[in-house]
Design an enzyme around this catalytic site. Structure first.
Site, PDB file in Angstrom:
ATOM      1  N   GLU A  42      -6.656   4.826   8.126  1.00 42.25           N
ATOM      2  CA  GLU A  42      -6.507   6.249   7.769  1.00 42.25           C
ATOM      3  C   GLU A  42      -7.791   6.796   7.154  1.00 42.25           C
ATOM      4  O   GLU A  42      -8.123   7.969   7.322  1.00 42.25           O
ATOM      5  CB  GLU A  42      -5.297   6.415   6.834  1.00 42.25           C
ATOM      6  CG  GLU A  42      -3.990   6.214   7.588  1.00 42.25           C
ATOM      7  CD  GLU A  42      -2.859   5.619   6.775  1.00 42.25           C
ATOM      8  OE1 GLU A  42      -2.882   5.693   5.528  1.00 42.25           O
ATOM      9  OE2 GLU A  42      -1.927   5.055   7.403  1.00 42.25           O
ATOM     10  N   ASN A  97       0.856  -1.189   0.000  1.00 40.57           N
ATOM     11  CA  ASN A  97       0.000   0.000   0.000  1.00 40.57           C
ATOM     12  C   ASN A  97       0.892   1.238   0.000  1.00 40.57           C
ATOM     13  O   ASN A  97       1.477   1.581   1.019  1.00 40.57           O
ATOM     14  CB  ASN A  97      -0.900  -0.035   1.250  1.00 40.57           C
ATOM     15  CG  ASN A  97      -1.745   1.222   1.378  1.00 40.57           C
ATOM     16  OD1 ASN A  97      -1.810   2.043   0.451  1.00 40.57           O
ATOM     17  ND2 ASN A  97      -2.394   1.379   2.522  1.00 40.57           N
ATOM     18  N   LYS A 104       0.060   4.221  -0.175  1.00 40.78           N
ATOM     19  CA  LYS A 104      -0.598   5.406   0.411  1.00 40.78           C
ATOM     20  C   LYS A 104      -0.394   6.594  -0.536  1.00 40.78           C
ATOM     21  O   LYS A 104      -0.330   6.397  -1.750  1.00 40.78           O
ATOM     22  CB  LYS A 104      -0.061   5.659   1.820  1.00 40.78           C
ATOM     23  CG  LYS A 104      -0.127   4.379   2.674  1.00 40.78           C
ATOM     24  CD  LYS A 104       0.075   4.600   4.125  1.00 40.78           C
ATOM     25  CE  LYS A 104      -0.039   3.265   4.852  1.00 40.78           C
ATOM     26  NZ  LYS A 104       0.058   3.372   6.284  1.00 40.78           N
ATOM     27  N   GLY A 131       2.946   2.719  10.619  1.00 47.45           N
ATOM     28  CA  GLY A 131       3.874   3.816  10.387  1.00 47.45           C
ATOM     29  C   GLY A 131       4.666   4.229  11.612  1.00 47.45           C
ATOM     30  O   GLY A 131       5.315   5.283  11.618  1.00 47.45           O
ATOM     31  N   HIS A 169      -9.470   1.116   5.534  1.00 46.96           N
ATOM     32  CA  HIS A 169      -8.144   1.382   6.113  1.00 46.96           C
ATOM     33  C   HIS A 169      -8.287   2.367   7.268  1.00 46.96           C
ATOM     34  O   HIS A 169      -9.107   3.281   7.218  1.00 46.96           O
ATOM     35  CB  HIS A 169      -7.204   1.939   5.039  1.00 46.96           C
ATOM     36  CG  HIS A 169      -5.781   1.955   5.489  1.00 46.96           C
ATOM     37  ND1 HIS A 169      -5.291   2.943   6.316  1.00 46.96           N
ATOM     38  CD2 HIS A 169      -4.756   1.088   5.284  1.00 46.96           C
ATOM     39  CE1 HIS A 169      -4.015   2.670   6.583  1.00 46.96           C
ATOM     40  NE2 HIS A 169      -3.672   1.570   5.963  1.00 46.96           N
ATOM     41  N   SER A 196       3.900  -1.715  10.325  1.00 42.60           N
ATOM     42  CA  SER A 196       5.359  -1.765  10.469  1.00 42.60           C
ATOM     43  C   SER A 196       5.960  -3.129  10.103  1.00 42.60           C
ATOM     44  O   SER A 196       6.923  -3.574  10.726  1.00 42.60           O
ATOM     45  CB  SER A 196       5.782  -1.333  11.882  1.00 42.60           C
ATOM     46  OG  SER A 196       5.396   0.021  12.110  1.00 42.60           O
ATOM     47  N   GLU A 244      -4.950  -4.540  11.112  1.00 35.80           N
ATOM     48  CA  GLU A 244      -3.967  -3.467  11.159  1.00 35.80           C
ATOM     49  C   GLU A 244      -4.150  -2.666  12.450  1.00 35.80           C
ATOM     50  O   GLU A 244      -4.959  -1.722  12.480  1.00 35.80           O
ATOM     51  CB  GLU A 244      -4.143  -2.527   9.960  1.00 35.80           C
ATOM     52  CG  GLU A 244      -3.814  -3.147   8.624  1.00 35.80           C
ATOM     53  CD  GLU A 244      -3.194  -2.135   7.672  1.00 35.80           C
ATOM     54  OE1 GLU A 244      -2.260  -2.500   6.974  1.00 35.80           O
ATOM     55  OE2 GLU A 244      -3.629  -0.966   7.658  1.00 35.80           O
TER      56      GLU A 244
HETATM   57  P1  13P Z   1       3.254   0.692   7.598  1.00 43.51           P
HETATM   58  O1  13P Z   1       3.746  -0.612   7.015  1.00 43.51           O
HETATM   59  O2  13P Z   1       3.947   1.887   7.019  1.00 43.51           O
HETATM   60  O3  13P Z   1       3.223   0.655   9.089  1.00 43.51           O
HETATM   61  O4  13P Z   1       1.724   0.835   7.113  1.00 43.51           O
HETATM   62  C1  13P Z   1       0.849  -0.210   7.312  1.00 43.51           C
HETATM   63  C2  13P Z   1      -0.392   0.084   6.553  1.00 43.51           C
HETATM   64  O5  13P Z   1      -1.171   0.920   6.921  1.00 43.51           O
HETATM   65  C3  13P Z   1      -0.618  -0.674   5.305  1.00 43.51           C
HETATM   66  O6  13P Z   1      -1.910  -0.471   4.826  1.00 43.51           O
END
Ligand code: 13P
Length: 250
Positions: free
Chosen positions: A97, A9, A11, A173, A95, A212, A167
């Site tokens: 976010e 992903n 983002k 992140g 997600h 992560s 997640e």
């Molecule tokens: P990270 O791997 O950057 O922690 O992000 C995870 C994520 O949100 C994947 O959709």
């Protein structure tokens, strides 16, 4: 029995120049060689071009989000049919976010899940608790509530054509992944919940871990019995990291 899956992903990262460098190196590294199914999830505007770049490879394309409506007066939105039209087979829904920054509640996520399947896309449904929720001992209640909203609208049978992703928000992140045991505990809970609906479907449902994931922790996370691969953010932008993660899953 469950084919491992790794989704990168991106983002809101990338540019046409960066993407072509990244994708060419990924294709050359053949991330699916060890058996994992590998997806790239670029921002909408790059889907078509990335789709062209992976055309001769085993990589597949996924959207990061979609609009629940089929078409019409929804300025700024992208429909599931459009994602299919540019070559997507999958789409992420719910997600964290999207939930936290753009106000998507469980019901909105459920509508997107239904819209994805209506258009023939496989939804990757994300669930996960915040740090405060974990510390308050609410992890199980939160992920089961998020799942329940989709079960109520779409039904258990729909999960034969879906992927789940756990997640934990506190791991996204932050560089601080869930431990393999923490991940396994929630994955097993999700699978057991689905098994109450349909044991055969639950046994074949892929449940990804995200938060992560990196080359250094992928193997031990993916070794857990109910962890079927990863939804990878930051590390999916780094060729060597992502290739190593895909190999760890295969
Ligand atoms: P990270 O791997 O950057 O922690 O992000 C995870 C994520 O949100 C994947 O959709």
């Amino acid at each position: 029995m469950r084919r491992p899956l790794v989704a990168g992903n991106w983002k809101m990262n990338g540019s046409r120049a960066d993407n072509s460098k990244l994708v060419e190196a990924l294709v050359a590294g053949d991330p699916g060689a060890d058996g994992a199914e590998v997806l790239l999830c670029p921002p909408f505007v790059y889907l078509w071009e990335v789709g062209r770049l992976i055309r001769e490879s085993s990589l597949a394309l996924s959207g990061q989000d979609l609009c629940a409506a089929a078409s019409g007066a929804h300025t700024g939105e992208v429909s599931g049919a459009m994602l299919r039209d540019v070559g997507c087979r999958y789409v992420i829904v719910g997600h964290s976010e999207r939930r936290s920054l753009y106000g998507e509640d469980d019901q909105a996520v459920a509508r997107k899940y239904v819209a994805a399947q209506r258009e023939g896309l496989v939804p990757i449904l994300c669930v996960g608790e915040s740090l405060a929720e974990r510390e308050a001992g609410h992890t199980e209640a939160v992920v089961l509530r998020q799942l329940q909203a989709v079960l109520e609208v779409a039904g258990a049978a729909s999960f034969a054509a879906a992927v789940l992703a756990y997640e934990p928000v506190w791991a996204i992140g932050t560089g601080k992944n869930a431990t393999p045991d923490q991940a396994q505990q929630v994955h097993a809970l999700l699978r057991a919940r689905m098994a109450r609906e349909d044991a055969i479907m639950a046994a074949s449902l892929r449940i990804l871990y995200g938060g992560s994931v990196k080359a250094a922790n992928a193997h031990e996370l993916f070794s857990m019995p109910d962890v079927d691969g990863g939804l990878v953010g930051g590390a999916s932008l780094n060729v060597e990291e992502f290739l190593a993660i895909c190999r760890a899953a295969g």
